[in-house]
Design a protein around this motif. Structure first.
Motif, short mmCIF file in Angstrom:
data_model
loop_
_atom_site.label_atom_id
_atom_site.label_comp_id
_atom_site.label_asym_id
_atom_site.label_seq_id
_atom_site.Cartn_x
_atom_site.Cartn_y
_atom_site.Cartn_z
N ALA A 72 0.82 -1.21 0.00
CA ALA A 72 0.00 0.00 0.00
C ALA A 72 0.85 1.26 0.00
O ALA A 72 0.45 2.30 -0.54
N ALA A 73 2.05 1.16 0.59
CA ALA A 73 2.92 2.33 0.66
C ALA A 73 3.31 2.83 -0.73
O ALA A 73 3.56 4.02 -0.94
N TYR A 112 1.46 3.20 -3.26
CA TYR A 112 0.42 4.06 -3.83
C TYR A 112 0.32 5.42 -3.15
O TYR A 112 -0.39 6.31 -3.63
N GLY A 113 0.97 5.59 -2.03
CA GLY A 113 1.01 6.89 -1.38
C GLY A 113 -0.26 7.27 -0.64
O GLY A 113 -0.49 8.46 -0.38
N HIS A 114 -1.09 6.29 -0.26
CA HIS A 114 -2.29 6.62 0.50
C HIS A 114 -1.92 7.18 1.87
O HIS A 114 -1.01 6.67 2.53
N GLN A 115 -2.63 8.18 2.31
CA GLN A 115 -2.42 8.70 3.66
C GLN A 115 -2.97 7.74 4.71
O GLN A 115 -2.41 7.61 5.80
N ARG A 116 -4.08 7.11 4.40
CA ARG A 116 -4.69 6.13 5.30
C ARG A 116 -5.24 4.98 4.47
O ARG A 116 -5.76 5.20 3.37
N VAL A 117 -5.15 3.77 5.02
CA VAL A 117 -5.75 2.59 4.40
C VAL A 117 -6.65 1.94 5.44
O VAL A 117 -6.21 1.56 6.52
N HIS A 118 -7.93 1.82 5.10
CA HIS A 118 -8.89 1.16 5.99
C HIS A 118 -9.12 -0.25 5.45
O HIS A 118 -9.92 -0.45 4.53
N ALA A 119 -8.42 -1.22 6.01
CA ALA A 119 -8.58 -2.61 5.61
C ALA A 119 -9.69 -3.26 6.43
O ALA A 119 -10.32 -2.63 7.29
#
Length: 209
Positions: free
Chosen positions: A11-12, A14-21
């Motif tokens: 996920a890192a 893609y540069g997402h600030q937050r990932v809600h799995a």
């Protein structure tokens, strides 16, 4: 990301600030075959965790819905949004689930019918969420990430998938007016076809000014 049930260090990239799995969405209901939760719950959690917050600025989010992923039976009903809660309300609708390793052994006509029902549910849920919770600034890009299995569409079917831009903001539509797209959610046979990476670049270029 309701389908992300294990660690996802990629996920890192893609540069997402937050990932809600899955573990962070608070779901307490049953899975529906492969889908860990119904799309309606995933959108309800998105609204609670991100979209509906009043302490944020502009938001860009990727929401990967899973209800139309095989196998496709059973399909839950679209509940009143105030009944979704923690997902336990879906328990009565999760009976008679087929195992993944048996989905392709059934009657092809029944499998295709199940696929249609699951796709209808997913789209109905998404557009109901848009109509109830979306505001005049909301822009939704609805993208099919891959074609159905050959048992559903046949061995010689193409690999094209539909893309729709849904918004009330006419200025957004004006930015893409030159793309040759057609109003509505069902592209005609003459709709332009392009690789996904081209759409990505074109979309970003249209709004990067």
């Amino acid at each position: 990301m309701p389908g992300t049930t294990r660690d996802w260090p990629e996920a890192a990239f893609y540069g997402h600030q937050r990932v809600h799995a899955f573990d962070g969405l608070g779901y307490r209901g049953p899975p529906f075959s492969w889908s860990p939760m119904p799309d309606q719950y995933a959108l309800s959690a998105f609204d609670r965790l991100e979209y509906g917050r009043t302490d944020r600025g502009p938001l860009m989010a990727e929401v990967a819905l899973t209800s139309s992923h095989a196998p496709w039976s059973p399909v839950p009903p679209l509940l009143p949004w105030d009944r979704v809660g923690d997902g336990s309300a879906y328990a009565p609708y999760a009976h008679d689930q087929r195992a993944w390793d048996t989905i392709w052994t059934g009657d092809p006509a029944a499998i295709r019918a199940d696929y249609v029902r699951s796709t209808e549910y997913s789209l109905e849920t998404l557009y109901d969420w848009v109509s109830r919770f979306g505001d005049d600034r909301l822009v939704v890009v609805v993208l099919g990430d891959h074609q159905p299995a050959p048992m559903v569409v046949g061995q010689d079917a193409g690999r094209d998938v539909p893309i729709s831009v849904v918004t009330r903001d006419q200025a957004v539509l004006d930015r893409i007016a030159g793309w040759g797209w057609t109003p509505g959610l069902r592209p005609p046979p003459t709709a332009p076809v392009q690789p996904m990476e081209d759409f990505r670049d074109r979309f970003l270029s249209a709004f990067n000014r």
